[in-house]
Design a protein around this motif. Structure first.
Motif, short mmCIF file in Angstrom:
data_model
loop_
_atom_site.label_atom_id
_atom_site.label_comp_id
_atom_site.label_asym_id
_atom_site.label_seq_id
_atom_site.Cartn_x
_atom_site.Cartn_y
_atom_site.Cartn_z
N ILE A 66 26.32 -85.71 28.84
CA ILE A 66 27.36 -86.73 28.81
C ILE A 66 27.76 -87.07 27.37
CG2 ILE A 66 25.61 -88.54 28.96
CD1 ILE A 66 27.59 -90.30 30.34
N ASP A 134 23.14 -87.62 38.79
CA ASP A 134 24.61 -87.50 38.77
C ASP A 134 25.26 -88.73 39.41
OD1 ASP A 134 24.50 -84.89 37.65
OD2 ASP A 134 24.04 -84.09 39.62
N THR A 137 24.93 -91.68 36.96
CA THR A 137 25.84 -91.53 35.82
C THR A 137 27.28 -91.82 36.23
OG1 THR A 137 24.42 -89.84 34.82
CG2 THR A 137 26.71 -89.92 34.08
N LEU A 186 35.43 -90.55 29.41
CA LEU A 186 34.28 -90.97 30.22
C LEU A 186 34.46 -90.59 31.69
CD1 LEU A 186 33.43 -94.50 28.77
CD2 LEU A 186 31.97 -92.48 28.73
N VAL A 189 33.76 -87.02 32.25
CA VAL A 189 32.31 -86.81 32.26
C VAL A 189 31.74 -87.18 33.63
CG1 VAL A 189 30.14 -87.63 31.29
CG2 VAL A 189 32.06 -87.13 29.79
N ALA A 190 32.24 -88.28 34.22
CA ALA A 190 31.75 -88.69 35.54
C ALA A 190 32.08 -87.68 36.62
CB ALA A 190 32.34 -90.07 35.90
#
Length: 291
Positions: A66, A134, A137, A186, A189-190
């Motif tokens: 991440i 996962d 996050t 972000l 990334v998710a």
């Protein structure tokens, strides 16, 4: 019959797939509305491709992926803004050069190292293989990005339509600009573990475009975009179980079909509106009096 229809919900890996789709639907949908209004669709594409070298470097340094993905995404966004401001080249051209260059750099790095992380999972996601890490996050990022967007939705709307006016009324334009870029990075990334780098752009564009076609009120765009993403995500995962396909591409396919339907509907309504005679041309019926 009912057991067959409910079968996808009985497997833990399918339950995780549905859950992560519900989690990432909120930030991707909210961001897509602003990207469509601001004309930043290509920016989302650029950042999504640019995270690949960050993922590879993070793997080499043995740090969380991440961190590498977010750093690479922000470097891409900042480099694009700097080059666009200090050259005569238009921003879309600069974005095309930057994201293709960083994506190529990432592929070269990946080919030069030996890793147990499959490139297909990075590019296209592995929704059926997501685990607890996962989910956590994606959940934390979604709560952070979604909460900030909802809290600053009016300021972001003014910034999307007229940055000059936003600066004139005292809004922190710089913070809004780079905050939006950070939110994109972000969110990508998710979505990385679920839909991958390439397909994440579909979730960052299609919901906002569909909502834009379905309503003219921004207050309704946000919930419509979220609802469309939840519907397409659930249907895509459910259908992929029976047709034996990957969930992520199936979700994008469902979103594309919904977009086409919304486009046809919008064109039909626009044609009906233009064919309708204006009110001024309609003469009121004269009353006849008999004397």
């Amino acid at each position: 019959m009912m057991d067959t229809l409910l079968m996808p919900f009985q497997f833990p890996f399918m339950q995780n797939a549905f859950l992560i789709m519900i989690i990432i639907a909120v930030p991707t949908s909210l961001l897509s509305c602003y990207l469509v209004l601001k004309g930043w669709s290509l920016m989302g594409d650029a950042i999504s491709h640019a995270v690949l070298p960050g993922v590879v470097v993070a793997y080499l340094l043995n740090i969380p992926l991440i961190i590498g993905a977010f750093t690479a995404g922000m470097i891409c966004a900042l480099a694009t803004g700097f080059l666009a401001e200090h050259s005569r080249i238009k921003q879309d051209t600069v974005m095309g050069i930057v994201f293709s260059g960083m994506f190529g750099f990432g592929v070269v790095l990946y080919r030069k190292i030996s890793t147990d992380v499959h490139l297909d999972h990075i590019l296209f996601g592995n929704m059926l293989g997501v685990g607890a890490d996962d989910l956590w996050t994606a959940g934390i990022i979604s709560a952070l990005v979604g909460g900030l967007i909802i809290f600053k939705r009016r300021d972001l709307l003014v910034h999307a339509f007229d940055p000059v006016q936003a600066r004139a009324v005292g809004l922190p334009v710089g913070w809004l600009h780079y905050g939006l870029l950070a939110g994109i990075s972000l969110t990508i990334v998710a979505t990385l573990s679920a839909v991958g780098i390439i397909l994440s752009i579909g979730l960052l564009i299609a919901p906002g475009a569909i909502a834009f076609l379905l309503t003219k009120r921004f207050e309704l765009m946000l919930p419509i975009a979220v609802g469309v993403t939840l519907f397409a995500g659930t249907l895509g995962i459910y259908a992929s179980f029976f047709i034996d396909s990957a969930p992520a591409p199936t979700i994008i396919l469902v979103l594309t079909i919904i977009f086409v339907m919304a486009f046809i509907r919008a064109n039909a309504l626009a044609r009906r509106h233009t064919e309708r005679p204006p009110m001024a041309a309609i003469k009121p019926q004269q009353s006849v009096t008999v004397e």
